[in-house]
Design an enzyme around this catalytic site. Structure first.
Site, PDB file in Angstrom:
ATOM      1  N   ARG A  77       0.843  -1.189   0.000  1.00 26.97           N
ATOM      2  CA  ARG A  77       0.000   0.000   0.000  1.00 26.97           C
ATOM      3  C   ARG A  77       0.885   1.248   0.000  1.00 26.97           C
ATOM      4  NH1 ARG A  77      -5.057   1.692  -1.262  1.00 26.97           N
ATOM      5  NH2 ARG A  77      -6.114   2.825   0.414  1.00 26.97           N
ATOM      6  N   THR A 351      -9.907   0.098  -9.839  1.00 26.58           N
ATOM      7  CA  THR A 351      -8.854  -0.713  -9.265  1.00 26.58           C
ATOM      8  C   THR A 351      -8.839  -1.954 -10.128  1.00 26.58           C
ATOM      9  OG1 THR A 351      -9.236   0.294  -7.135  1.00 26.58           O
ATOM     10  CG2 THR A 351      -8.322  -1.912  -7.071  1.00 26.58           C
ATOM     11  N   THR A 369      -3.971  -0.819  -7.352  1.00 26.59           N
ATOM     12  CA  THR A 369      -4.765   0.326  -7.787  1.00 26.59           C
ATOM     13  C   THR A 369      -3.952   1.595  -7.887  1.00 26.59           C
ATOM     14  OG1 THR A 369      -6.816   1.549  -7.302  1.00 26.59           O
ATOM     15  CG2 THR A 369      -5.428   1.035  -5.429  1.00 26.59           C
ATOM     16  N   ASP A 393      -7.717   8.301   0.264  1.00 21.38           N
ATOM     17  CA  ASP A 393      -8.268   7.264   1.149  1.00 21.38           C
ATOM     18  C   ASP A 393      -7.994   7.556   2.629  1.00 21.38           C
ATOM     19  OD1 ASP A 393      -9.374   5.945  -0.941  1.00 21.38           O
ATOM     20  OD2 ASP A 393      -8.042   4.213  -0.897  1.00 21.38           O
ATOM     21  N   SER A 423      -9.981  -0.694   1.087  1.00 28.11           N
ATOM     22  CA  SER A 423     -11.051  -1.696   1.129  1.00 28.11           C
ATOM     23  C   SER A 423     -10.722  -2.913   0.272  1.00 28.11           C
ATOM     24  CB  SER A 423     -12.358  -1.080   0.613  1.00 28.11           C
ATOM     25  OG  SER A 423     -12.726   0.007   1.415  1.00 28.11           O
ATOM     26  N   GLY A 443     -13.530  -1.464  -6.925  1.00 28.38           N
ATOM     27  CA  GLY A 443     -14.803  -0.826  -6.594  1.00 28.38           C
ATOM     28  C   GLY A 443     -14.814  -0.082  -5.275  1.00 28.38           C
ATOM     29  N   GLY A 444     -13.640   0.365  -4.792  1.00 20.19           N
ATOM     30  CA  GLY A 444     -13.616   1.133  -3.546  1.00 20.19           C
ATOM     31  C   GLY A 444     -14.295   0.340  -2.436  1.00 20.19           C
TER      32      GLY A 444
HETATM   33  O1  DON Z   1      -7.875   1.057  -1.578  1.00 20.56           O
HETATM   34  C1  DON Z   1      -9.042   1.257  -1.805  1.00 20.56           C
HETATM   35  O2  DON Z   1      -9.942   0.730  -1.187  1.00 20.56           O
HETATM   36  C2  DON Z   1      -9.413   2.186  -2.953  1.00 20.56           C
HETATM   37  N1  DON Z   1      -8.379   3.148  -3.194  1.00 20.56           N
HETATM   38  C3  DON Z   1      -9.698   1.358  -4.145  1.00 20.56           C
HETATM   39  C4  DON Z   1     -10.134   2.220  -5.299  1.00 20.56           C
HETATM   40  C5  DON Z   1     -11.111   1.571  -6.179  1.00 20.56           C
HETATM   41  O3  DON Z   1     -11.427   0.423  -6.105  1.00 20.56           O
HETATM   42  C6  DON Z   1     -11.787   2.420  -7.180  1.00 20.56           C
HETATM   43  N2  DON Z   1     -12.376   3.524  -6.647  1.00 20.56           N
HETATM   44  N3  DON Z   1     -12.873   4.393  -6.270  1.00 20.56           N
END
Ligand code: DON
Length: 542
Positions: A77, A351, A369, A393, A423, A443-444
């Protein structure tokens, strides 16, 4: 959706959002590489052929299950730069600024992908590092024919890239959008990948690449320095584990919230007869939604980078805690979500997840991502790769929790070198000591629930893997207090019943993109199931 059966592979298979990348991974398996080697090569290839989310300028997570049943994870990360502070996203008047938070040089976190891949390779790789980066170098240098879906995505993003000349240069022909079928070459990216190929992690975190990245930051008022890059370390972490009706769940621990929230929700649901309710019936959707709501409340309260905040993982993933939550769940009424704590911005599919199983049964589940599609939209001048906007985030403003989109709780604030909460939920399922499935999604915040409903479709619904990937999805994230469901997931009667229970129901187009693998019982054939919601997704096996 394209109708399809899963790809059947006797030995190994890779499933990703872009066919060229799946093939790169498959070739590595055929050359004698293991699933980690294939995952690394696929990840570098996606950075070239799927710039929407594939990256070297972003970060992510890898969950690994070895053939003997041991499991581990790699956390790559992004981190906040040394100069970050909790008030970073406030403007001159002390007001929260979404622009600073999500769409600026300040939104860029210190990238982790190359360090993560290097660490995973050092620990478990079999082929040479060079062999894993080389296919990506070639794809970038020689180019490849753009698919209609890629060409469309470049065209759509071009106006957002207008402030960044290196981005416009990389993603268009001098400002004119590429057409489908045209060959797309990325010479600067090819040179960055060559440095990574030849020098390993130092080829990204030191020397020319680091200099170019730091210079880009200075030019745009960003914070990342060569020192930040030199100090970045990926981490090997113990996976978070749970069980659901006898199946073993192996997933990503903090700084992702994914594994903890997934297991918390499954533990709550284990106490109900979901099968008896019938998949996608009103009682079924209600109970699953109430489990989601509770897991997301705890996410907002507790989850963050464990190197900076104490995260009660044991308690949140325990069966006894789930039982206490069940006690407050009304089987016929939606609970209230109190805005006192949190709510979250809209999410999209920016992502990417991919899954690998090799001939020996090693399984690798990777979600990585740039955060938004094409991340910050900023290409590093001279280095050819996109930077993430992952700092978005972190919570935006200390103490500011609103009913319409922000959490201000303390654990997940931007502090020097802290990792922002994620997430992402790369997950592996096993049963009776044997590998069963590999899955994950973009998908966040919807990621957690996409993985949850897919696991339920497999275990309670008894679905085959392609059927489970195709099956409708739904999402509740505590706040805002809405239940979003894909159109195919709800009949008018069920929608009416859910509304009568007090759910704020909205129908949404699509949720997530699960690139999954399942081991066929009996034959041990690997079934590769791409998500047909994504135009270019494909499995490649042998
Ligand atoms: O790490 C995460 O949960 C987010 N940055 C993932 C981003 C994603 O899936 C698309 N987003 N809005």
């Amino acid at each position: 959706m394209r109708p399809t059966d899963p790809v059947r592979a006797e030995q190994g298979v890779v499933v990703s959002a872009q066919e060229l990348a799946s093939r790169v991974g498959r070739d590595i398996l055929q050359q004698g590489g293991n699933a980690i080697d294939a995952a690394i090569a696929t990840g570098f290839a996606l950075a070239v052929v799927y710039p929407w989310a594939g990256n070297i300028g972003g970060g992510g997570f890898m969950v690994v299950r070895l053939p003997d049943g041991r499991a581990t994870t790699f956390d790559f990360r992004e981190k906040a730069p040394l100069a970050a502070r909790p008030e970073l996203f406030l403007d001159g008047a002390g007001e929260y600024s979404s622009k600073r938070h999500h769409d600026s040089y300040l939104s860029v976190g210190v990238p982790g992908t190359v360090a993560g891949f290097a660490l995973a390779h050092e620990r478990y790789g079999r082929l040479s590092w060079r062999a894993l980066v080389e296919p990506a170098v070639r794809l970038a240098a020689e180019g490849f024919a753009l698919t209609p879906s890629l060409a469309r995505s470049f065209e759509r993003i071009l106006s957002d890239m207008a402030p960044y000349p290196a981005s416009v240069a990389a993603f268009s022909r001098g400002g004119r959008p590429y057409r489908a079928g045209e060959t797309w070459q990325q010479p600067d990216l090819a040179r960055s990948l060559e440095r990574i190929r030849d020098q390993g992690r130092e080829g990204f975190y030191g020397g020319e690449t680091a200099r170019l990245l730091a210079a880009e930051m200075r030019r745009g008022g960003g914070l990342i320095t060569e020192q930040d890059l030199a100090r970045y370390q990926a981490r090997e972490r113990v996976p978070v584990r749970g069980s659901y009706r006898g199946w073993e769940i192996i997933s990503m621990p903090p700084p992702s919230s994914g594994g903890v929230a997934l297991i918390e929700a499954l533990n709550i649901l284990e106490g109900y007869d979901l099968k008896g309710m019938g998949a996608y019936s009103a009682p079924y959707v209600h109970h699953v939604t109430e489990a989601m709501r509770r897991a997301f409340l705890d996410r907002a309260r507790y989850l963050a980078d464990p190197d900076f905040a104490p995260v009660p993982v044991e308690r949140l993933t325990s069966k006894s805690y789930a039982a206490s939550l069940r006690a407050g769940l009304d089987p016929e009424r939606a609970s209230a979500s109190a805005p006192a704590d949190a709510t979250l911005p809209a999410e999209s599919e920016h992502t990417t997840h991919y899954s690998v199983v090799d001939a020996e049964g090693m399984a690798v589940s990777v979600t990585y991502t740039l955060e938004a599609g094409f991340g910050s939209k900023i290409v590093v001048t001279g280095a050819g790769f996109l930077l993430n906007n992952e700092m978005g985030d972190f919570n935006g403003k200390p103490g500011l929790t609103t009913a319409t989109g922000l959490i201000g709780t303390s654990p997940n604030l931007a502090r020097p070198e802290q990792r922002m909460l994620s997430s992402m939920t790369p997950t592996i399922l096993a049963r009776n000591g044997e590998l069963v499935a590999v899955l994950g999604s973009p998908g966040g915040r919807t990621i957690i629930n996409t993985v949850l409903v897919t696991v339920l479709d497999i275990i309670d619904g008894g679905m085959g893997i392609q059927q489970a990937v195709n099956a409708p999805r739904f999402h509740h994230q505590w706040l805002p207090d809405t239940l979003r469901i894909e159109e195919a997931g709800v009949t008018p009667e069920v929608a009416a019943a859910l509304r009568a229970m007090g759910h704020q129901l909205t129908i949404r187009g699509r949720q997530g993109s699960v690139q999954a693998i399942m081991i066929e019982p009996g034959t041990r054939v690997r079934l590769g199931a791409p998500d047909l919601r994504d135009a270019d997704a494909a499995a490649a096996g042998y």
